[in-house]
Write a protein that holds these residues in place. Structure first.
Motif, mmCIF file in Angstrom:
data_model
loop_
_atom_site.group_PDB
_atom_site.id
_atom_site.type_symbol
_atom_site.label_atom_id
_atom_site.label_comp_id
_atom_site.label_asym_id
_atom_site.label_seq_id
_atom_site.Cartn_x
_atom_site.Cartn_y
_atom_site.Cartn_z
ATOM 1 N N GLY A 168 4.544 16.221 5.511
ATOM 2 C CA GLY A 168 4.081 16.775 4.029
ATOM 3 C C GLY A 168 4.992 15.768 3.126
ATOM 4 N N SER A 169 6.021 15.003 3.811
ATOM 5 C CA SER A 169 6.926 14.209 2.979
ATOM 6 C C SER A 169 6.459 12.840 2.811
ATOM 7 C CB SER A 169 8.445 14.357 3.275
ATOM 8 O OG SER A 169 9.293 13.231 2.764
ATOM 9 N N ILE A 170 5.999 12.334 1.871
ATOM 10 C CA ILE A 170 5.422 11.029 1.657
ATOM 11 C C ILE A 170 6.537 10.015 2.086
ATOM 12 C CG2 ILE A 170 4.423 9.315 -0.081
ATOM 13 C CD1 ILE A 170 2.573 11.635 0.371
ATOM 14 N N LEU A 171 7.744 10.037 1.373
ATOM 15 C CA LEU A 171 8.667 9.023 1.567
ATOM 16 C C LEU A 171 9.263 9.221 2.892
ATOM 17 C CD1 LEU A 171 10.338 7.113 -0.223
ATOM 18 C CD2 LEU A 171 11.985 8.951 -0.712
ATOM 19 N N GLY A 172 9.410 10.590 3.480
ATOM 20 C CA GLY A 172 9.729 10.610 4.808
ATOM 21 C C GLY A 172 8.943 9.670 6.069
ATOM 22 N N ALA A 173 7.566 9.856 5.656
ATOM 23 C CA ALA A 173 6.827 9.189 6.450
ATOM 24 C C ALA A 173 6.931 7.680 6.314
ATOM 25 C CB ALA A 173 5.280 9.774 6.021
ATOM 26 N N ILE A 174 7.039 7.101 5.279
ATOM 27 C CA ILE A 174 7.106 5.868 5.030
ATOM 28 C C ILE A 174 8.270 5.346 5.686
ATOM 29 C CG2 ILE A 174 7.263 3.691 3.646
ATOM 30 C CD1 ILE A 174 5.618 5.638 1.466
ATOM 31 N N ILE A 175 9.710 5.963 5.287
ATOM 32 C CA ILE A 175 10.642 5.356 5.610
ATOM 33 C C ILE A 175 10.730 5.528 7.321
ATOM 34 C CG2 ILE A 175 13.359 5.864 5.777
ATOM 35 C CD1 ILE A 175 12.813 6.464 2.793
ATOM 36 N N SER A 176 10.329 6.602 7.855
ATOM 37 C CA SER A 176 10.518 6.805 9.225
ATOM 38 C C SER A 176 9.710 5.928 10.073
ATOM 39 C CB SER A 176 10.595 8.379 9.783
ATOM 40 O OG SER A 176 9.366 9.088 9.255
ATOM 41 N N GLY A 177 8.538 5.812 9.252
ATOM 42 C CA GLY A 177 7.536 4.886 10.077
ATOM 43 C C GLY A 177 8.106 3.543 10.564
ATOM 44 N N VAL A 199 0.829 -1.175 0.043
ATOM 45 C CA VAL A 199 -0.017 -0.164 0.021
ATOM 46 C C VAL A 199 0.846 1.016 0.020
ATOM 47 C CG1 VAL A 199 -1.752 1.183 1.460
ATOM 48 C CG2 VAL A 199 -1.801 -1.252 1.031
ATOM 49 N N CYS A 200 1.972 1.002 0.781
ATOM 50 C CA CYS A 200 2.735 2.358 0.962
ATOM 51 C C CYS A 200 3.397 2.714 -0.404
ATOM 52 C CB CYS A 200 4.093 2.250 2.030
ATOM 53 S SG CYS A 200 3.436 2.314 3.406
ATOM 54 N N LEU A 201 3.794 1.573 -1.058
ATOM 55 C CA LEU A 201 4.332 1.709 -2.485
ATOM 56 C C LEU A 201 3.406 2.242 -3.406
ATOM 57 C CD1 LEU A 201 6.944 1.200 -4.117
ATOM 58 C CD2 LEU A 201 5.926 -1.075 -4.847
ATOM 59 N N ALA A 202 2.220 1.686 -3.458
ATOM 60 C CA ALA A 202 1.157 1.905 -4.446
ATOM 61 C C ALA A 202 0.726 3.383 -4.087
ATOM 62 C CB ALA A 202 -0.136 1.152 -4.292
ATOM 63 N N THR A 203 0.777 3.800 -2.926
ATOM 64 C CA THR A 203 0.279 5.436 -2.642
ATOM 65 C C THR A 203 1.551 6.231 -3.105
ATOM 66 O OG1 THR A 203 -0.748 4.822 -0.640
ATOM 67 C CG2 THR A 203 -0.293 6.916 -0.809
ATOM 68 N N TRP A 204 2.766 5.769 -2.995
ATOM 69 C CA TRP A 204 3.838 6.865 -3.276
ATOM 70 C C TRP A 204 3.912 7.024 -4.872
ATOM 71 C CZ3 TRP A 204 8.313 5.621 -6.046
ATOM 72 C CH2 TRP A 204 9.343 6.663 -6.256
ATOM 73 N N LEU A 205 3.631 5.496 -5.569
ATOM 74 C CA LEU A 205 3.511 5.758 -7.058
ATOM 75 C C LEU A 205 2.503 6.447 -7.574
ATOM 76 C CD1 LEU A 205 4.137 1.981 -7.799
ATOM 77 C CD2 LEU A 205 5.543 3.990 -8.307
ATOM 78 N N LEU A 206 1.109 6.517 -6.775
ATOM 79 C CA LEU A 206 -0.012 7.469 -7.070
ATOM 80 C C LEU A 206 0.532 8.945 -7.128
ATOM 81 C CD1 LEU A 206 -3.264 7.653 -7.832
ATOM 82 C CD2 LEU A 206 -3.279 7.878 -5.228
ATOM 83 N N ILE A 207 1.113 9.148 -6.227
ATOM 84 C CA ILE A 207 1.490 10.566 -5.904
ATOM 85 C C ILE A 207 2.827 11.039 -6.904
ATOM 86 C CG2 ILE A 207 2.218 12.120 -4.302
ATOM 87 C CD1 ILE A 207 0.244 10.813 -2.247
ATOM 88 N N GLU A 208 3.509 10.092 -7.080
ATOM 89 C CA GLU A 208 4.786 10.582 -7.644
ATOM 90 C C GLU A 208 4.626 10.290 -8.972
ATOM 91 O OE1 GLU A 208 7.135 12.425 -6.328
ATOM 92 O OE2 GLU A 208 6.300 12.409 -4.097
ATOM 93 N N LYS A 209 4.055 9.150 -9.568
ATOM 94 C CA LYS A 209 4.325 9.164 -10.988
ATOM 95 C C LYS A 209 2.887 9.102 -11.665
ATOM 96 C CE LYS A 209 8.425 7.690 -10.123
ATOM 97 N NZ LYS A 209 9.422 8.606 -10.463
ATOM 98 N N THR A 210 1.461 9.271 -11.301
ATOM 99 C CA THR A 210 0.721 9.441 -11.997
ATOM 100 C C THR A 210 -0.074 11.122 -12.261
ATOM 101 O OG1 THR A 210 -1.007 9.500 -10.314
ATOM 102 C CG2 THR A 210 -0.284 7.390 -11.013
#
Lengths: 295, 334
Positions: free
Chosen positions: A244-253, A160-171
């Motif tokens: 507000g950083s998507i990647l930051g949220a995922i990694i630090s989580g 889900v994290c990967l999908a959300t990241w892709l949705l926001i960064e790549k679509t």
């Protein structure tokens, strides 16, 4: 038995894994918060309540409609998402022109109402939710026994994290979202319906919280207080990652979940506050958070 | 971005078209009304324990002082701290420990609590003022949660039980605070002293710089003010006075528990301030009185208190952001 720093290896790996599982929830929840904060600039204080709502929706669907885990995994986030969209449309959207702090205060009130209501009807005790039969049992990893369901949670959360990241960064939709964060007027002028975008974003963030809630239901008990307990830690995770950083949220989580697990092994007394200590250190060195941009 | 404490700017904008002379006289009139209200309120507070259960009024006074201290930061500097429970509840623990274990005299125990809260305010404030707006709120919230866990685990706090059976003792060695009326007038004196301190700070040159920072931080910086120091100073004072309130509450109820340090308490004080009117001198006290009264009233009814509080919160944010006193002042200025 193999020892590392005086700790038996299986105990260490076991706590690491528990940390990873907790980290999966931290990541999912801070991801939802980051998505909402990124576009709406609202600290969604109701995030814990929406997480709890997700778990309770799963519980109620099972009790009253007899539907099991798998359909609920889709249904509950959708229901909570729609409910949140209505709240955004009718109330929260009136606050965007004001100081962002009013958004925080509004969602705080919302959380009190939701949690108070559930506490009134269900009491403070937890309700059990069964593990889906497909994932009953466990796997012997050699060093420890991993319940299959927990393994599933880790995989699902990563996906889900990967999908959300892709949705926001790549679509394209994600591009609109990011553009609207920078300059809503301009994006609106290009014919994008920004208010609708905001509603969808809030629904998406709340849906992510609800999804985490459904995933949590078979592991932790379904309780009206489950959101209150986890949300403050998630706030700290978000501050560490950079708001507000998507990647930051995922990694630090994930990172903080694991770190918490390790602290339980080496110095259990500090495991409750290790996240906040890290936050204080990060703030001293990088006030904007690890992945945040200096405001 | 408009600042949170911008009821002042809204007011200034509304009156902007009027002649300056009219504005000054209106302000002077409001000043006199304020003094009149203060005198009547004080007279009422001196008389009230003969009519109402004193412990209830003491509770109101403690929370009113807490809200007034909190408003020093939110209303006059525009900083929303979501961690003030750490100072309120932390000070309660210090005072309870000093009075019960060390056998300190009540006034010095209370002052120790306030000083301890001020010290915590210095540490938390120094970290938090590095960020602004919502970030500031989040950082104070998270740091106060750290304080919560420390108080949960520290050996002297007795975990979930808290410090119970705190003796009220003899004030200055000879006034028995076990007598309800003695205790009441002592609490009233503490409240008046704390309230006056905040009033004095707000109306001092220091307070005017704080308001300038609230209105336009960059301008204050370019005028040469060391904004960070002013913010930190206000944070420490607010924390210390919040601590004074918490310490007094510990003596009134003879107990210090985790409830007072928990983050929900930080939310409650925001509500009190918002409901009464942030940036006004009487507003937070009025808000605190209302919230405490409602909690007492609904505690015996069937309706859950948190839901009521949540509803009021949302109504305040959506419909009347100036709060009760703020709206009253606006009506009087017309």
């Amino acid at each position: 038995m193999t020892m590392i720093f005086g700790i038996p290896l299986p105990a260490l790996l076991g706590q690491l894994l528990i940390g990873f599982i907790n980290g999966s929830f931290y990541a999912l929840l801070s991801l939802g918060l980051a998505v909402i904060f990124g576009l709406l600039r609202v600290i969604n204080f109701a995030h814990g309540a929406q997480y709890m709502l997700g778990a309770f929706t799963a519980y109620l669907i099972l009790q009253y409609a007899g539907l099991g885990f798998w359909p609920t995994l889709i249904l509950a986030p959708v229901i909570v998402g729609i409910l949140s969209a209505v709240i955004e449309r009718t109330m929260l959207s009136r606050l965007y022109d004001l100081d962002h702090l009013y958004g925080l205060l509004f969602t705080f009130g919302l959380a009190l109402i939701i949690e108070g209501t559930f506490r009134y009807y269900f009491g403070a005790a937890g309700q059990p939710y069964p593990t889906p039969p497909l994932l009953d049992g466990g796997t012997n990893l050699g060093f420890m026994f991993l319940p299959n369901y927990r393994g599933f949670v880790v995989v699902a959360s990563l996906a889900v994290c990967l999908a959300t990241w892709l949705l926001i960064e790549k679509t394209r939709l994600g591009a609109y979202l990011r553009a609207a964060t920078e300059n809503p007027q301009l994006v609106q002028a290009f014919g994008v319906n920004v208010p609708l975008l905001l509603t969808l974003t809030y629904a998406l963030g709340a849906g992510l919280a609800a999804l985490a809630g459904v995933l949590a239901a078979p592991i932790y008990q379904v309780s009206p207080l489950m959101g209150t307990n986890i949300i403050i830690i998630v706030f700290a995770v978000v501050v560490i990652g950079g708001m507000g950083s998507i990647l930051g949220a995922i990694i630090s989580g994930y990172a903080l979940g694991i770190l918490e697990g390790l602290t339980k092994v080496f110095y259990p007394e500090a495991s409750n506050i290790v996240v906040f200590v890290i936050m204080a250190i990060v703030l001293m060195v990088r006030p904007a958070g690890l992945f945040g941009k200096e405001a | 971005m408009a600042s949170l404490g911008d009821t002042g700017t809204i007011r200034a904008r509304n009156t902007g078209t009027e002649a300056l002379a009219g504005k000054v006289s209106a302000q002077r009139r409001l000043g006199w009304i304020g003094i009149a209200v203060a005198v009547i309120a004080l007279a009422g507070l001196i008389a009230v324990p003969f009519f109402v259960y004193p412990v209830f009024i003491m509770k109101v006074l403690c929370f009113a002082l807490f809200a007034v201290a909190f408003n020093l930061l939110l209303g006059y500097v525009g900083l929303l701290s979501f961690g003030h429970a750490a100072f309120f509840g932390g000070a309660a623990y210090f005072t309870a420990h000093a009075a019960k274990v060390w056998g300190w005299e009540p006034l010095s125990a209370i002052l120790l609590g306030a000083a301890g809260a001020g010290l915590m305010g210095l540490i938390i404030g120094a970290l938090a003022i590095r960020r602004q707006g919502i970030y500031f709120a989040m950082v104070t919230l998270a740091l106060s949660q750290m304080v919560f866990f420390i108080f949960l685990q520290a050996p002297f706090t007795h975990g979930e039980d808290g410090i119970q059976g705190v003796p009220r003792g003899h004030l200055l060695g000879f006034i028995d605070l076990g007598q309800p009326l003695n205790m009441y007038y002592f609490v009233l004196a503490v409240f008046v002293a704390g309230f006056f301190a905040v009033w004095r700070i707000v109306n001092s040159p220091f307070g005017h710089v704080l308001k300038a920072i609230r209105e336009n931080e960059n301008r204050a910086i370019s005028l040469g003010y060391r904004v960070e120091r002013y913010k930190l100073g206000a944070f420490v004072m607010s924390a210390a006075i919040a601590g004074l309130a918490g310490s007094t509450k510990a003596l009134v109820f003879q107990i210090a528990t985790l409830t007072d340090v928990a983050w929900q308490m930080s939310g409650e004080v925001v509500l009190m301030t918002l409901l009464g009117g942030m940036g006004t001198i009487f507003g937070p006290a009025v808000g605190a009185a209302l919230v405490v009264t409602m909690q007492n009233y609904f505690a015996t009814s069937d309706i859950p208190v948190t839901v009521i509080i949540g509803v009021i919160f949302i109504l305040c944010v959506l419909l009347f952001r100036r709060g009760i006193v703020g709206e009253a002042i606006r009506l009087m200025k017309r």
